[in-house]
Design a protein around this motif. Structure first.
Motif, PDB file in Angstrom:
ATOM      1  N   SER A 188       1.008  -1.106  -0.578  1.00  0.00           N
ATOM      2  CA  SER A 188      -0.107  -0.343  -0.428  1.00  0.00           C
ATOM      3  C   SER A 188       0.811   1.269   0.085  1.00  0.00           C
ATOM      4  CB  SER A 188      -1.245  -0.437   1.615  1.00  0.00           C
ATOM      5  OG  SER A 188      -0.369  -0.012   2.028  1.00  0.00           O
ATOM      6  N   VAL A 189       2.015   1.315  -1.182  1.00  0.00           N
ATOM      7  CA  VAL A 189       2.775   2.160  -0.882  1.00  0.00           C
ATOM      8  C   VAL A 189       2.609   3.553  -1.689  1.00  0.00           C
ATOM      9  CG1 VAL A 189       5.062   0.579   0.376  1.00  0.00           C
ATOM     10  CG2 VAL A 189       5.006   1.268  -2.287  1.00  0.00           C
ATOM     11  N   LEU A 190       2.048   3.431  -2.314  1.00  0.00           N
ATOM     12  CA  LEU A 190       1.291   3.813  -3.177  1.00  0.00           C
ATOM     13  C   LEU A 190       0.178   5.149  -2.241  1.00  0.00           C
ATOM     14  CD1 LEU A 190       1.469   2.740  -6.740  1.00  0.00           C
ATOM     15  CD2 LEU A 190       3.614   4.481  -5.124  1.00  0.00           C
ATOM     16  N   LEU A 191      -0.327   4.321  -1.610  1.00  0.00           N
ATOM     17  CA  LEU A 191      -1.477   5.071  -1.097  1.00  0.00           C
ATOM     18  C   LEU A 191      -1.386   6.794  -0.192  1.00  0.00           C
ATOM     19  CD1 LEU A 191      -5.019   4.861  -0.641  1.00  0.00           C
ATOM     20  CD2 LEU A 191      -3.601   3.777   1.384  1.00  0.00           C
ATOM     21  N   ASN A 192      -1.667   7.424  -0.370  1.00  0.00           N
ATOM     22  CA  ASN A 192      -1.645   8.681   0.244  1.00  0.00           C
ATOM     23  C   ASN A 192      -2.969   8.594   1.543  1.00  0.00           C
ATOM     24  OD1 ASN A 192      -1.286  10.339   1.583  1.00  0.00           O
ATOM     25  ND2 ASN A 192      -1.196  11.922   0.068  1.00  0.00           N
ATOM     26  N   ARG A 193      -1.667   7.851   3.025  1.00  0.00           N
ATOM     27  CA  ARG A 193      -2.688   7.978   4.060  1.00  0.00           C
ATOM     28  C   ARG A 193      -3.123   9.079   4.744  1.00  0.00           C
ATOM     29  NH1 ARG A 193       0.018   2.943   3.928  1.00  0.00           N
ATOM     30  NH2 ARG A 193      -1.153   1.675   5.261  1.00  0.00           N
ATOM     31  N   ALA A 194      -2.300  10.741   3.911  1.00  0.00           N
ATOM     32  CA  ALA A 194      -2.937  11.744   4.336  1.00  0.00           C
ATOM     33  C   ALA A 194      -4.286  12.091   4.100  1.00  0.00           C
ATOM     34  CB  ALA A 194      -1.827  12.832   4.218  1.00  0.00           C
ATOM     35  N   THR A 195      -4.740  11.680   2.592  1.00  0.00           N
ATOM     36  CA  THR A 195      -5.972  11.927   2.179  1.00  0.00           C
ATOM     37  C   THR A 195      -6.708  10.629   2.026  1.00  0.00           C
ATOM     38  OG1 THR A 195      -4.982  11.252   0.320  1.00  0.00           O
ATOM     39  CG2 THR A 195      -4.863  13.631   0.936  1.00  0.00           C
ATOM     40  N   GLN A 196      -5.978   9.637   1.817  1.00  0.00           N
ATOM     41  CA  GLN A 196      -6.954   8.683   1.561  1.00  0.00           C
ATOM     42  C   GLN A 196      -6.865   6.882   2.261  1.00  0.00           C
ATOM     43  OE1 GLN A 196      -4.700   8.196  -2.712  1.00  0.00           O
ATOM     44  NE2 GLN A 196      -6.332   7.664  -2.907  1.00  0.00           N
ATOM     45  N   GLY A 197      -6.131   7.860   3.561  1.00  0.00           N
ATOM     46  CA  GLY A 197      -6.623   6.810   4.749  1.00  0.00           C
ATOM     47  C   GLY A 197      -7.444   6.740   5.398  1.00  0.00           C
ATOM     48  N   LEU A 198      -8.896   5.826   5.697  1.00  0.00           N
ATOM     49  CA  LEU A 198      -9.486   6.303   6.986  1.00  0.00           C
ATOM     50  C   LEU A 198      -9.170   4.712   7.888  1.00  0.00           C
ATOM     51  CD1 LEU A 198     -11.895   4.857   3.862  1.00  0.00           C
ATOM     52  CD2 LEU A 198     -11.814   7.370   5.511  1.00  0.00           C
ATOM     53  N   TYR A 199      -9.281   5.267   8.839  1.00  0.00           N
ATOM     54  CA  TYR A 199      -9.017   5.398  10.672  1.00  0.00           C
ATOM     55  C   TYR A 199     -10.272   5.574  11.266  1.00  0.00           C
ATOM     56  CZ  TYR A 199      -4.127   5.053   9.068  1.00  0.00           C
ATOM     57  OH  TYR A 199      -2.980   5.748   7.897  1.00  0.00           O
ATOM     58  N   PRO A 200     -10.372   4.616  12.309  1.00  0.00           N
ATOM     59  CA  PRO A 200     -11.426   5.078  13.458  1.00  0.00           C
ATOM     60  C   PRO A 200     -10.984   6.490  14.080  1.00  0.00           C
ATOM     61  CG  PRO A 200     -10.126   2.765  14.081  1.00  0.00           C
ATOM     62  CD  PRO A 200      -9.378   3.432  12.877  1.00  0.00           C
ATOM     63  N   PRO A 201     -11.531   7.306  14.234  1.00  0.00           N
ATOM     64  CA  PRO A 201     -10.746   8.491  14.903  1.00  0.00           C
ATOM     65  C   PRO A 201     -10.414   8.645  16.243  1.00  0.00           C
ATOM     66  CG  PRO A 201     -13.179   8.863  14.310  1.00  0.00           C
ATOM     67  CD  PRO A 201     -12.478   7.240  14.230  1.00  0.00           C
ATOM     68  N   GLY A 202     -10.615   7.572  17.634  1.00  0.00           N
ATOM     69  CA  GLY A 202     -10.501   7.723  18.530  1.00  0.00           C
ATOM     70  C   GLY A 202     -11.595   8.670  19.328  1.00  0.00           C
ATOM     71  N   SER A 203     -10.430   8.877  20.238  1.00  0.00           N
ATOM     72  CA  SER A 203     -11.682  10.269  21.347  1.00  0.00           C
ATOM     73  C   SER A 203     -10.730  11.172  20.383  1.00  0.00           C
ATOM     74  CB  SER A 203     -10.432  10.295  22.896  1.00  0.00           C
ATOM     75  OG  SER A 203     -10.878   9.149  23.447  1.00  0.00           O
ATOM     76  N   THR A 204      -9.959  11.596  19.456  1.00  0.00           N
ATOM     77  CA  THR A 204     -10.485  13.219  18.419  1.00  0.00           C
ATOM     78  C   THR A 204     -11.638  13.351  17.942  1.00  0.00           C
ATOM     79  OG1 THR A 204      -9.781  12.283  16.420  1.00  0.00           O
ATOM     80  CG2 THR A 204      -7.775  12.445  17.829  1.00  0.00           C
ATOM     81  N   PHE A 205     -12.743  12.214  18.286  1.00  0.00           N
ATOM     82  CA  PHE A 205     -14.501  12.000  17.872  1.00  0.00           C
ATOM     83  C   PHE A 205     -14.670  12.508  19.110  1.00  0.00           C
ATOM     84  CE2 PHE A 205     -18.276  10.743  16.082  1.00  0.00           C
ATOM     85  CZ  PHE A 205     -18.449  11.233  15.793  1.00  0.00           C
ATOM     86  N   LYS A 206     -14.344  12.896  20.080  1.00  0.00           N
ATOM     87  CA  LYS A 206     -14.734  13.714  20.962  1.00  0.00           C
ATOM     88  C   LYS A 206     -15.068  15.424  21.386  1.00  0.00           C
ATOM     89  CE  LYS A 206     -13.684  10.022  24.382  1.00  0.00           C
ATOM     90  NZ  LYS A 206     -12.580   9.118  24.908  1.00  0.00           N
ATOM     91  N   VAL A 207     -14.587  15.527  20.447  1.00  0.00           N
ATOM     92  CA  VAL A 207     -14.451  17.187  19.895  1.00  0.00           C
ATOM     93  C   VAL A 207     -16.189  17.231  19.178  1.00  0.00           C
ATOM     94  CG1 VAL A 207     -13.630  19.171  18.533  1.00  0.00           C
ATOM     95  CG2 VAL A 207     -11.602  17.664  19.915  1.00  0.00           C
ATOM     96  N   LEU A 208     -16.157  16.031  18.525  1.00  0.00           N
ATOM     97  CA  LEU A 208     -17.604  16.827  17.462  1.00  0.00           C
ATOM     98  C   LEU A 208     -18.927  15.607  18.396  1.00  0.00           C
ATOM     99  CD1 LEU A 208     -16.486  15.923  13.615  1.00  0.00           C
ATOM    100  CD2 LEU A 208     -17.207  18.013  14.446  1.00  0.00           C
ATOM    101  N   THR A 209     -18.510  15.351  19.293  1.00  0.00           N
ATOM    102  CA  THR A 209     -19.514  14.424  19.826  1.00  0.00           C
ATOM    103  C   THR A 209     -20.164  15.693  21.208  1.00  0.00           C
ATOM    104  OG1 THR A 209     -19.496  11.794  19.790  1.00  0.00           O
ATOM    105  CG2 THR A 209     -20.627  13.245  21.833  1.00  0.00           C
ATOM    106  N   ALA A 210     -18.932  16.371  21.594  1.00  0.00           N
ATOM    107  CA  ALA A 210     -19.438  17.695  22.696  1.00  0.00           C
ATOM    108  C   ALA A 210     -20.067  18.644  21.790  1.00  0.00           C
ATOM    109  CB  ALA A 210     -17.883  18.387  22.988  1.00  0.00           C
ATOM    110  N   LEU A 211     -19.732  18.552  20.434  1.00  0.00           N
ATOM    111  CA  LEU A 211     -20.297  19.878  20.423  1.00  0.00           C
ATOM    112  C   LEU A 211     -21.152  19.744  19.889  1.00  0.00           C
ATOM    113  CD1 LEU A 211     -20.476  22.683  18.135  1.00  0.00           C
ATOM    114  CD2 LEU A 211     -19.449  21.424  16.301  1.00  0.00           C
ATOM    115  N   THR A 212     -21.989  18.149  19.335  1.00  0.00           N
ATOM    116  CA  THR A 212     -23.386  17.668  19.365  1.00  0.00           C
ATOM    117  C   THR A 212     -24.536  17.579  20.127  1.00  0.00           C
ATOM    118  OG1 THR A 212     -22.236  15.925  17.639  1.00  0.00           O
ATOM    119  CG2 THR A 212     -24.941  15.735  18.157  1.00  0.00           C
ATOM    120  N   TYR A 213     -23.588  17.028  21.195  1.00  0.00           N
ATOM    121  CA  TYR A 213     -24.244  17.383  23.185  1.00  0.00           C
ATOM    122  C   TYR A 213     -24.356  19.183  22.936  1.00  0.00           C
ATOM    123  CZ  TYR A 213     -25.342  16.621  27.770  1.00  0.00           C
ATOM    124  OH  TYR A 213     -25.733  16.743  28.429  1.00  0.00           O
TER     125      TYR A 213
END
Length: 465
Positions: A188-213
């Motif tokens: 997968s060396v040709l894959l640009n993980r910065a733009t095309q890599g899909l990852y579970p966001p982990g606790s960074t997602f809590k920012v959006l959960t907090a905003l929603t709340y």
């Protein structure tokens, strides 16, 4: 009898005028954009007349040029995914800047002489937004770990550094391409993980959960309280524990974000209207294409009102089926840093002819205002606490600048390995740069995203002095 003829005459005249107006609009406004579209394969026909132009960083380093009749990349792997390559297919700046690289603004006399001599004209130079020192810092800090780093200006969208690993040497694209496309290859060396890599966001997602709340409970969120007193708690029949099975005690919303309390956010998730939650996330471009010229993956949020409620607790703190790209996370944190206005990220600053005369300048472009000033101020205060008192405090101790951010640890492979995340920005009152960083198998290689962020911020301020 004359009436229908006059009517047809007016209709034809109207259509002709409309056609002329469209042609003029295309020639004046849209021509360059359409011709420069990366999907326009006819650009390659210019190669017979134009010697492909150079690509340089904003601080003047030549990162792609021509040598002995071939494309040459002086810094080998360092800019592999951001600058890209031009053989077999095209990627990175080589793709999005293809039209400009194959155009020539050498003076008219020179071009006329070259035409008579049947010699190539020199293509224009694409000046990127990338900074060499920041790119080198990001590359070195990621080390041998796989993952991605994006650093950008929140108020402009200019990308200052973009690194993806595993990487490759574009000077050896023949071998790289063959190995990546060999039957049975898992490369997968040709894959640009910065733009095309899909990852579970982990606790960074809590920012959006907090905003929603905050949006769903505008009169309640400031009084939110949760007692994280047990190593595990049950939410919607799902057992939830905090990272390392820590207990955090009584937590308000700001403390829950600062300490990254999974149980508190699972509790918040059970109180949310899921359809409205999805609306908020889609306003932040989940399930939609990003306004970015190069190839990028679509971040996913799959919950809706019909989903199994058992998925809600983990989704609220960034696990579950939610996926995000590092670039998208950079855009989200930049939106907070930029007062709620999301900017479109871009990699090309300007175009010059081969003698250095500017022929085109790219300006920042906004996407939309996604947050109110009150929401921005509240979340910035919460994220500042992450850095001063919470999970990122040790990493930023002694920093000469103020920073705000959110750490994250996302489990994958059935909890056997971790992704390490950090999103954040500096100079809280007047934000200057933002980062989004993910490190794969951080539990194995020991590389932490927050440590990379500290190195990048330090470098930024050292070269700004």
């Amino acid at each position: 009898m004359n009436g229908p003829i006059i009517g047809i005459t007016y209709l034809v005249a109207f259509l002709v005028i409309g056609l002329i107006a469209y042609i003029l609009h295309f020639m004046i406004v849209e021509k360059d954009e359409v011709i420069a579209n990366a999907a326009n394969t006819r650009l390659d026909s210019y190669a017979a007349d134009v010697n492909r132009g150079d690509i340089v960083t904003k601080d003047g380093k030549t990162v792609a040029t021509n040598k002995n009749g071939k494309r040459y990349y002086p810094y080998d792997n360092l800019f592999a995914h951001a600058v890209g390559y031009s053989d077999y297919t095209k990627a990175g700046v080589e793709l999005v800047g293809n039209y400009y690289l194959m155009d020539s603004h050498a003076n008219l006399l020179e071009r006329a002489v070259n035409t008579l001599r049947e010699e190539q004209n020199e293509g224009d130079t694409v000046v990127t937004t990338l900074n060499y020192e920041l790119q080198q810092t990001a590359y070195d800090a990621l080390g041998g770990a796989d993952g991605a780093v994006v650093m950008m200006e929140p108020d402009t969208g200019r990308i200052l550094a973009m690194v993806s690993k595993p990487d490759f040497d574009p000077n050896d694209i023949d071998t790289v391409w063959q190995e990546a496309n060999a039957e049975g290859s898992t490369s997968s060396v040709l894959l640009n993980r910065a733009t095309q890599g899909l990852y579970p966001p982990g606790s960074t997602f809590k920012v959006l959960t907090a905003l929603t709340y905050m949006r769903q409970y505008p009169r309640k969120y400031e009084k939110y309280s949760y007692n994280c007193s047990q190593t595990e708690a049950i939410f919607n029949s799902v057992s939830v524990h905090c990272y390392g099975r820590k207990t955090h005690g009584q937590q308000d919303l700001s403390e829950a974000l600062a300490n990254s309390c999974n149980q508190a956010f699972a509790d918040i998730g059970t109180q949310l209207n899921v359809n409205k939650w999805k609306d908020t996330l889609e306003s932040f471009l989940f399930n939609q294409s990003l306004p970015y010229m190069d190839a990028s993956a679509t971040s996913r949020f799959t919950l809706d009102g019909k989903s199994d409620k058992g998925y809600i607790p983990q989704t609220a703190f960034g696990q579950g089926d939610t996926l995000i790209t590092p670039l998208h996370n950079a855009m989200i944190v930049s939106t907070i840093a930029n007062g709620g206005l999301m900017m479109k990220p871009y990699l090309i600053d300007s175009v010059e002819n081969y003698k250095g005369k500017r022929v085109k300048k790219f300006s920042p472009s906004s996407y939309d205002t996604l947050m109110t000033s009150d929401e921005v101020d509240t979340l910035t205060g919460y994220m500042r606490k992450v850095v001063t008192q919470g999970t990122a405090a040790d990493y930023f101790a002694g920093a000469s600048y103020e920073a705000a951010g959110k750490t994250g640890t996302a489990e994958y492979a059935n909890g056997e390995h971790d992704f390490s995340w950090f999103i954040g920005f500096t100079s809280v009152d007047h934000p200057e740069v933002a980062v989004s960083i993910v490190v794969e198998e951080s539990d194995v290689n020991g590389v932490k995203a927050t440590a990379i962020a500290r190195k990048l911020f330090d470098t930024y301020y050292s070269i700004s002095e």
